[in-house]
Motif scaffolding. Sequence first.
Motif, mmCIF file in Angstrom:
data_model
loop_
_atom_site.group_PDB
_atom_site.id
_atom_site.type_symbol
_atom_site.label_atom_id
_atom_site.label_comp_id
_atom_site.label_asym_id
_atom_site.label_seq_id
_atom_site.Cartn_x
_atom_site.Cartn_y
_atom_site.Cartn_z
ATOM 1 N N GLU A 66 0.825 -1.199 0.000
ATOM 2 C CA GLU A 66 0.000 0.000 0.000
ATOM 3 C C GLU A 66 0.863 1.254 0.000
ATOM 4 O OE1 GLU A 66 -3.288 2.298 2.845
ATOM 5 O OE2 GLU A 66 -2.716 0.232 3.262
ATOM 6 N N GLN A 70 1.544 4.233 -3.039
ATOM 7 C CA GLN A 70 1.362 5.665 -2.790
ATOM 8 C C GLN A 70 2.628 6.451 -3.130
ATOM 9 O OE1 GLN A 70 -0.202 6.527 1.124
ATOM 10 N NE2 GLN A 70 -1.762 4.941 0.970
ATOM 11 N N ARG A 129 -13.422 6.867 -2.068
ATOM 12 C CA ARG A 129 -12.279 6.088 -1.577
ATOM 13 C C ARG A 129 -11.049 6.352 -2.435
ATOM 14 N NH1 ARG A 129 -10.167 4.013 2.778
ATOM 15 N NH2 ARG A 129 -8.494 5.325 1.991
ATOM 16 N N GLU A 130 -11.238 6.448 -3.727
ATOM 17 C CA GLU A 130 -10.128 6.731 -4.634
ATOM 18 C C GLU A 130 -9.595 8.144 -4.413
ATOM 19 O OE1 GLU A 130 -11.544 3.891 -8.387
ATOM 20 O OE2 GLU A 130 -12.174 5.984 -8.288
ATOM 21 N N ASP A 133 -7.164 8.087 -1.480
ATOM 22 C CA ASP A 133 -5.862 7.542 -1.908
ATOM 23 C C ASP A 133 -5.117 8.544 -2.776
ATOM 24 O OD1 ASP A 133 -6.439 5.180 -0.571
ATOM 25 O OD2 ASP A 133 -7.233 4.181 -2.351
ATOM 26 N N LYS A 136 -3.554 11.327 -0.643
ATOM 27 C CA LYS A 136 -2.349 10.856 0.055
ATOM 28 C C LYS A 136 -1.174 10.694 -0.900
ATOM 29 C CE LYS A 136 -3.229 7.476 2.976
ATOM 30 N NZ LYS A 136 -3.857 6.261 3.541
ATOM 31 N N ASP A 151 -9.660 8.133 7.690
ATOM 32 C CA ASP A 151 -8.241 8.010 7.366
ATOM 33 C C ASP A 151 -7.480 9.078 8.134
ATOM 34 O OD1 ASP A 151 -5.641 8.498 5.782
ATOM 35 O OD2 ASP A 151 -6.455 6.710 4.802
#
Length: 300
Positions: A66, A70, A129-130, A133, A136, A151
Amino acid sequence: MELRHLRYFVVVAEELNLTRAAEKLFIAQPPLTRAIKQLEEEMGAALFIRKPRGLQLTTAGEYFLEQARQILDKVTATMNDTRRIAQHRKTVFSIGFVPSVFYGQLPLMVRRLRRNKNLEIILHELKTREQVDALKAGKIDIGFGRVRIEDPDVEQDLLFDEPLIAAIPAGSPLTRHPPSMKELSEWPMIAFPSSTGPNFADLTQGLFHRRGLRINVMQQVNDLQTALSLVASDMGFTLVPEQVRRLHREGVDYMPLEDDNITVPVIASRRKGENPNAVMRLANTILDELVENRLTGRYP
């Protein structure tokens, strides 16, 4: 640690097979095996469990996968933005959004930001949700969605709650008066597919389930335009946020619901703890004004 080691690791983690990963990376297997071993030694942790028929990620490997994704996304976004800035000498501001928020005031915000000739606005259609991500990873600067995502690196602000309405085939008996949730449950529904984590499908279908009502899902679709096309084809109804009413579609009537206080949120997501730069401060000022217009009824 080199970036190529991260790229190697991600491909191996996705393939869970060194031979296939090597083919995908266009390198021989022995140097790939050595690179993964060196990465594990540098990390001081086993990232894979070696099995006779392939690999399995360890708990540490799942976490590192994960983080590696990122990091690579952040590097890619930074390189792309740097190229754009070098070419156009502009500051890049990226916005993520779910389609249903783009029929309201978001286009006005984009239009006003674009008046600044030193800004390049980039839009990304992303689920909530995307968006988290992407925030981040540095791919976007702000996101607009519908669901809460917990988060620690992202903060979410509720802008306003928006009424849900029913999109119904024109001429249907359901258009004679605002339908109740019970009446709707007796008709075929065009639904959006559920996925991992909170999503719009959970919000809409949960409205029926919490009332003890069963629904007849005729079709699941991935996007709003397809859902409205199926409604226009008389295949069923769907629930949409109120601002979608501005999308006029032949064969579709939009009806308020009989039940009171059935709403979905509009949520802005930003990276937590960041001091807003000049562009973000401008965006926040415009956003505050647009939200005030919405709450005071100066915008439908």
